[in-house]
Design an enzyme around this catalytic site. Structure first.
Site, PDB file in Angstrom:
ATOM      1  N   SER A 127      -2.685 -32.460  30.328  1.00  0.00           N
ATOM      2  CA  SER A 127      -2.176 -33.622  29.581  1.00  0.00           C
ATOM      3  C   SER A 127      -2.761 -34.908  30.131  1.00  0.00           C
ATOM      4  O   SER A 127      -3.096 -34.998  31.318  1.00  0.00           O
ATOM      5  CB  SER A 127      -0.654 -33.645  29.737  1.00  0.00           C
ATOM      6  OG  SER A 127      -0.135 -34.920  29.446  1.00  0.00           O
ATOM      7  N   TYR A 151       6.174 -34.505  35.543  1.00  0.00           N
ATOM      8  CA  TYR A 151       5.415 -33.690  34.584  1.00  0.00           C
ATOM      9  C   TYR A 151       3.906 -33.847  34.816  1.00  0.00           C
ATOM     10  O   TYR A 151       3.174 -32.866  34.932  1.00  0.00           O
ATOM     11  CB  TYR A 151       5.793 -34.122  33.163  1.00  0.00           C
ATOM     12  CG  TYR A 151       5.006 -33.455  32.064  1.00  0.00           C
ATOM     13  CD1 TYR A 151       5.372 -32.201  31.593  1.00  0.00           C
ATOM     14  CD2 TYR A 151       3.920 -34.089  31.468  1.00  0.00           C
ATOM     15  CE1 TYR A 151       4.657 -31.596  30.560  1.00  0.00           C
ATOM     16  CE2 TYR A 151       3.200 -33.492  30.441  1.00  0.00           C
ATOM     17  CZ  TYR A 151       3.573 -32.244  29.990  1.00  0.00           C
ATOM     18  OH  TYR A 151       2.870 -31.651  28.977  1.00  0.00           O
ATOM     19  N   LYS A 155       1.191 -30.997  36.093  1.00  0.00           N
ATOM     20  CA  LYS A 155      -0.043 -30.675  35.358  1.00  0.00           C
ATOM     21  C   LYS A 155      -1.270 -30.887  36.262  1.00  0.00           C
ATOM     22  O   LYS A 155      -2.198 -30.076  36.262  1.00  0.00           O
ATOM     23  CB  LYS A 155      -0.156 -31.534  34.095  1.00  0.00           C
ATOM     24  CG  LYS A 155       0.837 -31.160  32.993  1.00  0.00           C
ATOM     25  CD  LYS A 155       0.504 -29.806  32.385  1.00  0.00           C
ATOM     26  CE  LYS A 155       1.378 -29.481  31.179  1.00  0.00           C
ATOM     27  NZ  LYS A 155       1.138 -28.104  30.665  1.00  0.00           N
TER      28      LYS A 155
END
Lengths: 327, 327
Positions: A127, A151, A155
């Site tokens: 992402s 998050y 990633k």
């Protein structure tokens, strides 16, 4: 050819399975089997002639991955993750699913490799959240990953693991850093980025949408169709060409909210634009200020990854794929 | 003030404990206690008036860290790691110690924070191994981490965790990306980088040394004294100034092997230089080609981190700190 999709019940996962089902092949090989996995039971794709296996599995269970790869799928698409907002609210759950879940999968493949030389192509969805403000525009391929969310951290860590496991030859991994997907079908949700899609999707069908930020906010977008295209291209390209830096920022459209709105006006007229209700939200504005405005994506473009070139095209694709081709 | 040093039996750990013992204070607070930890029992520092506790602990044991922080040390220096070569040969052990061990420590602090608001300063030693070829020279602060070893991957992952745990307020972390430490005291070892130290250290005391690469090889160095200085500065600076990007490439001296040798000649004459025996080693040359030639270290310098400015100075420091001040 046997394909495993982990996270097959999500929006991209479903579209990927449908596309594979339509194509019936990958890299010129007939697609004989698909294994679809998620925490909720995935839908089997319509009109697939091959064998479909559905699994309801929590990837964060250490033993789950060994079961999933027992039949040695040729290609693994790993799309499963809890989203940014949830990972931020529940620190432990975010790391358990987004980091440990992925690591369990990588470890299961490594152990299978040790056992019988198994070495699948593994396509991982990363992402743009791996970068964090302050950011240049456009962001070069060699810009450092300084995520400002858990998050994004998870990633970025999985990207590093992917490169190392690939370097060691345990699998052939490639990490696909997706832009924000626009226009996301479905309903507005609570993600801070939800408005990028809803200010187009809702007016296109005569419904009001709320715009919480100013027209000058610039962000990085690609359609769901492009996202599926990135994953399929990642599954088939020659990784020798990619070399040891296995994580690629994907191409996309860099546009301001104002440019999005003008594209909507060109496609659906003033009456659609009038359905956008401006309701400034300080918190969303603050969050957006830290986001990427766009990437150079030089390597990905050179390797043949392609996205839309305008928001008019992004809107047209939504109309084709979600609205039966007409307004 | 209570300081915990994890990895206290290593070269830098010992020097750090000795320096703290001499200073008797940190950030203007009297140093009352030191807890020294390693997989082998650390030596207590000479001439320390405060309380010393020695622990023999394997950090990769999930419960070990909770014990280490039970007395709530104000500052934690985390230096423990297995080295690059070992992590490359033993994949599982590298991840277990360098990644899981660090994560257990971070988790123990997070849980303690949840319990009673504990929030120590945590100084983590990272490495220039987080970057990997092809590399620019000098490497800017915002260059991406693309390690080409499992050791570098593990350090890069710990950097990401450190930033995220710090952002969440679980501890006040800072990551110190050490240059190659030169002149390393002791004996030549099997590390590919060992010659950078031995071609100076051995001739300075009249012994032969082997040089396996060409004079043109450029690398990035700082003395053991600087390394200790970086860690102490990291333990005391205002982290508000550092912001969310908590991992800093340290300053150092970028020098070619030829420049190292000329500095040796200026300090110890031709007879010392004649003790360097050239014995090209293809494998070491290949490994060296992927290493960093130097970093900009703009942020670290602006924050007051300082290293030597020449190899003459690096040699002088070795003579002062290891050879009693004279040749």
């Amino acid at each position: 050819m046997h394909v495993l999709i982990i996270g097959a019940a999500g929006m991209i996962g479903r579209k990927l399975a449908e596309r594979l089902s339509r194509d019936g092949a990958l890299s010129g090989h007939a697609l004989e089997a698909m294994t679809l996995v998620d925490v909720v039971t995935p839908e089997p794709p319509a009109a697939f002639d091959g064998k479909v296996t559905l699994h309801t599995v929590d990837l964060s269970e250490p033993e789950a991955s060994a079961t999933l790869i027992a039949s040695r799928p040729d290609v693994i698409f790993h799309l499963a993750a809890i989203v940014s907002g949830e990972a931020e609210l529940d620190f432990e759950r975010g790391y358990r699913i987004n980091l440990d879940g992925t690591r369990h999968l990588f470890e299961a493949v490594r152990l299978a490799h040790a056992q019988d030389g198994y070495r699948p192509r593994l396509v991982f969805t990363s992402s743009i959240a791996v970068v964090g403000a302050p950011l240049p525009f456009p962001i070069p391929d060699d810009f450092h990953t300084t995520p400002l969310t858990s998050y994004g951290t998870q990633k970025a860590i999985c990207e590093l693991l992917l490169s190392d496991y690939s370097r060691k030859g345990y699998f052939d991994g490639i990490g696909i850093r997706l832009p924000t997907i626009c226009i996301r079908p479905g309903k507005p949700n609570k993600a801070a980025s939800s408005f990028f899609s809803s200010i187009l999707r809702e007016p296109l069908v005569g419904r009001e949408a709320v715009l919480p930020v100013g027209d000058e906010v610039r962000h990085w977008h690609a359609s769901p169709r492009s996202a599926v295209g990135f994953l399929l291209h990642g599954a088939t390209i020659d990784l020798e060409e990619v070399g040891p830096r296995r994580n690629l920022s994907m191409p996309g459209v860099s546009a301001t909210v104002g440019e999005q709105i003008e594209a909507l006006r060109r496609t659906a007229g003033d009456k659609a634009v009038k359905l956008i209700r401006r309701k400034p939200d300080e918190m969303i504005m603050r969050i957006c200020a830290g986001w990427a405005a766009g990437f150079e994506a030089t390597r990905a473009r050179a390797l043949g990854f392609a996205a839309e070139t305008s928001f008019d095209e992004i809107i047209r694709i939504h109309i084709e794929d979600e609205l039966g081709g007409m307004l």
